[in-house]
Design a protein around this motif. Structure first.
Motif, PDB file in Angstrom:
ATOM      1  N   PHE A  68       0.216 -34.471  14.079  1.00  0.00           N
ATOM      2  CA  PHE A  68       1.185 -35.269  14.280  1.00  0.00           C
ATOM      3  C   PHE A  68       2.379 -34.716  13.587  1.00  0.00           C
ATOM      4  O   PHE A  68       2.808 -35.196  12.440  1.00  0.00           O
ATOM      5  CB  PHE A  68       1.268 -36.989  14.246  1.00  0.00           C
ATOM      6  N   THR A  69       3.434 -34.074  13.795  1.00  0.00           N
ATOM      7  CA  THR A  69       4.039 -33.820  13.074  1.00  0.00           C
ATOM      8  C   THR A  69       5.640 -34.166  12.931  1.00  0.00           C
ATOM      9  O   THR A  69       7.111 -33.838  12.143  1.00  0.00           O
ATOM     10  CB  THR A  69       4.749 -32.470  12.638  1.00  0.00           C
ATOM     11  N   ALA A  70       5.996 -34.872  14.570  1.00  0.00           N
ATOM     12  CA  ALA A  70       7.540 -36.407  14.390  1.00  0.00           C
ATOM     13  C   ALA A  70       6.585 -37.122  14.749  1.00  0.00           C
ATOM     14  O   ALA A  70       5.667 -37.651  15.101  1.00  0.00           O
ATOM     15  CB  ALA A  70       7.794 -34.895  15.963  1.00  0.00           C
ATOM     16  N   VAL A  71       7.963 -37.814  15.323  1.00  0.00           N
ATOM     17  CA  VAL A  71       7.622 -39.383  15.792  1.00  0.00           C
ATOM     18  C   VAL A  71       8.811 -40.046  16.763  1.00  0.00           C
ATOM     19  O   VAL A  71      10.145 -38.765  17.021  1.00  0.00           O
ATOM     20  CB  VAL A  71       7.694 -40.522  14.435  1.00  0.00           C
ATOM     21  N   LEU A  72       8.359 -40.797  17.466  1.00  0.00           N
ATOM     22  CA  LEU A  72       9.245 -40.721  18.548  1.00  0.00           C
ATOM     23  C   LEU A  72       9.424 -42.550  18.540  1.00  0.00           C
ATOM     24  O   LEU A  72       8.563 -43.219  18.651  1.00  0.00           O
ATOM     25  CB  LEU A  72       8.301 -41.059  19.861  1.00  0.00           C
ATOM     26  N   LEU A  73      11.015 -42.754  18.445  1.00  0.00           N
ATOM     27  CA  LEU A  73      10.781 -44.552  18.440  1.00  0.00           C
ATOM     28  C   LEU A  73      11.026 -45.368  19.457  1.00  0.00           C
ATOM     29  O   LEU A  73      11.526 -45.005  20.549  1.00  0.00           O
ATOM     30  CB  LEU A  73      12.478 -44.721  17.384  1.00  0.00           C
TER      31      LEU A  73
ATOM     32  N   LEU B 232      11.670 -51.234  15.659  1.00  0.00           N
ATOM     33  CA  LEU B 232      11.044 -49.741  16.418  1.00  0.00           C
ATOM     34  C   LEU B 232       9.829 -49.450  16.116  1.00  0.00           C
ATOM     35  O   LEU B 232       9.342 -49.206  14.994  1.00  0.00           O
ATOM     36  CB  LEU B 232      12.426 -49.027  16.052  1.00  0.00           C
ATOM     37  N   ASP B 233       9.335 -49.028  17.161  1.00  0.00           N
ATOM     38  CA  ASP B 233       7.752 -48.969  17.571  1.00  0.00           C
ATOM     39  C   ASP B 233       7.841 -47.195  16.767  1.00  0.00           C
ATOM     40  O   ASP B 233       9.087 -47.018  17.656  1.00  0.00           O
ATOM     41  CB  ASP B 233       7.484 -49.231  18.527  1.00  0.00           C
ATOM     42  N   VAL B 234       6.525 -47.019  16.299  1.00  0.00           N
ATOM     43  CA  VAL B 234       6.909 -45.444  15.675  1.00  0.00           C
ATOM     44  C   VAL B 234       5.444 -45.442  16.383  1.00  0.00           C
ATOM     45  O   VAL B 234       4.489 -45.282  16.342  1.00  0.00           O
ATOM     46  CB  VAL B 234       6.705 -45.565  14.337  1.00  0.00           C
ATOM     47  N   VAL B 235       6.395 -44.050  16.816  1.00  0.00           N
ATOM     48  CA  VAL B 235       4.549 -43.500  17.523  1.00  0.00           C
ATOM     49  C   VAL B 235       4.670 -41.913  17.054  1.00  0.00           C
ATOM     50  O   VAL B 235       5.593 -41.159  17.716  1.00  0.00           O
ATOM     51  CB  VAL B 235       4.686 -43.510  19.628  1.00  0.00           C
ATOM     52  N   PRO B 236       3.385 -41.134  16.569  1.00  0.00           N
ATOM     53  CA  PRO B 236       3.367 -40.166  15.997  1.00  0.00           C
ATOM     54  C   PRO B 236       2.971 -39.302  17.544  1.00  0.00           C
ATOM     55  O   PRO B 236       2.819 -39.564  18.418  1.00  0.00           O
ATOM     56  CB  PRO B 236       1.142 -40.741  15.428  1.00  0.00           C
ATOM     57  N   ILE B 237       3.739 -37.768  17.220  1.00  0.00           N
ATOM     58  CA  ILE B 237       3.888 -37.050  18.522  1.00  0.00           C
ATOM     59  C   ILE B 237       3.300 -35.898  17.665  1.00  0.00           C
ATOM     60  O   ILE B 237       4.049 -35.548  17.389  1.00  0.00           O
ATOM     61  CB  ILE B 237       5.113 -37.005  19.166  1.00  0.00           C
ATOM     62  N   THR B 238       3.060 -34.297  18.626  1.00  0.00           N
ATOM     63  CA  THR B 238       2.044 -33.626  18.663  1.00  0.00           C
ATOM     64  C   THR B 238       4.359 -32.562  17.940  1.00  0.00           C
ATOM     65  O   THR B 238       4.997 -33.237  19.024  1.00  0.00           O
ATOM     66  CB  THR B 238       1.868 -32.890  19.217  1.00  0.00           C
ATOM     67  N   GLY B 239       3.910 -31.154  17.949  1.00  0.00           N
ATOM     68  CA  GLY B 239       5.759 -30.339  18.117  1.00  0.00           C
ATOM     69  C   GLY B 239       5.346 -30.440  19.896  1.00  0.00           C
ATOM     70  O   GLY B 239       6.188 -30.068  20.009  1.00  0.00           O
ATOM     71  N   THR B 240       4.483 -29.925  20.469  1.00  0.00           N
ATOM     72  CA  THR B 240       4.181 -29.802  21.508  1.00  0.00           C
ATOM     73  C   THR B 240       4.963 -30.888  22.731  1.00  0.00           C
ATOM     74  O   THR B 240       6.093 -31.091  23.293  1.00  0.00           O
ATOM     75  CB  THR B 240       3.401 -29.454  22.032  1.00  0.00           C
TER      76      THR B 240
ATOM     77  N   GLU C  76       6.311 -31.917   8.676  1.00  0.00           N
ATOM     78  CA  GLU C  76       4.864 -31.362   8.093  1.00  0.00           C
ATOM     79  C   GLU C  76       3.847 -32.473   8.683  1.00  0.00           C
ATOM     80  O   GLU C  76       4.263 -33.663   9.615  1.00  0.00           O
ATOM     81  CB  GLU C  76       4.634 -32.006   6.374  1.00  0.00           C
ATOM     82  N   PRO C  77       2.789 -32.532   8.481  1.00  0.00           N
ATOM     83  CA  PRO C  77       1.912 -34.382   8.920  1.00  0.00           C
ATOM     84  C   PRO C  77       2.228 -35.468   8.960  1.00  0.00           C
ATOM     85  O   PRO C  77       2.141 -35.166   7.168  1.00  0.00           O
ATOM     86  CB  PRO C  77       0.425 -33.499   9.093  1.00  0.00           C
ATOM     87  N   LEU C  78       2.433 -36.299   9.663  1.00  0.00           N
ATOM     88  CA  LEU C  78       2.532 -37.200   9.018  1.00  0.00           C
ATOM     89  C   LEU C  78       1.101 -38.164   8.237  1.00  0.00           C
ATOM     90  O   LEU C  78       1.567 -38.938   7.305  1.00  0.00           O
ATOM     91  CB  LEU C  78       2.058 -38.459  10.334  1.00  0.00           C
ATOM     92  N   TRP C  79       0.098 -37.168   8.544  1.00  0.00           N
ATOM     93  CA  TRP C  79      -0.808 -37.499   7.801  1.00  0.00           C
ATOM     94  C   TRP C  79      -1.540 -36.474   7.556  1.00  0.00           C
ATOM     95  O   TRP C  79      -1.969 -35.789   8.097  1.00  0.00           O
ATOM     96  CB  TRP C  79      -1.674 -39.449   7.375  1.00  0.00           C
ATOM     97  N   ALA C  80      -2.649 -36.347   5.977  1.00  0.00           N
ATOM     98  CA  ALA C  80      -3.289 -34.720   5.986  1.00  0.00           C
ATOM     99  C   ALA C  80      -4.103 -34.780   7.154  1.00  0.00           C
ATOM    100  O   ALA C  80      -5.094 -35.766   7.809  1.00  0.00           O
ATOM    101  CB  ALA C  80      -4.218 -35.229   4.667  1.00  0.00           C
TER     102      ALA C  80
END
Length: 198
Positions: free
Chosen positions: A131-136, A156-164, A123-127
């Motif tokens: 971004f529906t995933a994160v990379l650490l 660990l740094d959390v970077v929001p990323i898209t499905g692509t 699901e989206p990280l926020w409404a």
């Protein structure tokens, strides 16, 4: 004091306050069924333009491989997550709860949090976020050493990323995506950023 719980969390909190330079973060507490509470500490911009959201509670116990027959209560990697971003309109309870969900994955799913790990939210990280995933990745907060024989706590740094972008990580690896961001001049701390063209 129980070293494997209370004292670890107290040490982590003190370490974070010193590293970030803010003694008054805003806490948000979440309790998932069957687990001890997790906090997300919000550090609003003071020394720069970025807000910092840091989990507190994931490092209470060491993470262990679910294939291990007996989990070691002292040894094993420990981690907390930190998301650094410019302030945006989507900072609400659902967003903070999603960060807590990520920090709960070691307890819920047996995941060992580490650099280059891809985590899907489903699901989206926020409404409204793409971004529906994160990379650490490794954050700029130094590891916290704990008394022997415990392993240190990593941040660990959390970077929001898209499905692509998540698909790119699966195909080419985390470093290839980071290289693509650099080449495209993309600021991953910008919540309104576009996805990199892959």
């Amino acid at each position: 004091m129980d070293f494997v719980s209370d004292s670890v969390i107290a040490r982590v909190r003190s370490h974070l306050l010193a590293a970030i330079g803010d003694e008054e973060p805003t806490p948000f507490s979440v309790t998932f069924l069957g687990l001890e509470s997790l906090d997300v500490l919000t550090f609003f911009p003071r020394r720069d333009e970025f807000a910092r959201f840091v989990t507190l509670g994931c490092s209470r116990y060491p993470m262990s491989d679910p294939s291990e027959m007996i989990a070691d209560a002292t040894r094993g990697p420990r981690a907390e997550l930190i998301l650094v971003t410019r302030v945006f309109d989507g900072i609400d309870k659902d967003f903070l709860r999603n960060l807590a969900k990520l920090a709960a994955t070691p307890s819920v799913e047996g995941v060992v949090l580490r650099e280059d790990l891809l985590l899907d939210l489903g699901e989206p990280l926020w409404a409204g976020a793409p971004f529906t995933a994160v990379l650490l990745g490794r954050s700029d907060i130094e590891d916290l050493e704990l008394p022997e024989p415990a392993d240190p706590v990593q941040f660990l740094d959390v970077v929001p990323i898209t499905g692509t972008e998540a698909a790119w990580v699966r195909l080419r690896g985390a470093e290839a995506l980071r290289d693509a961001w650099t080449e495209a001049g993309i600021d991953v701390r910008d919540p309104s950023r576009s996805a990199v063209t892959l």
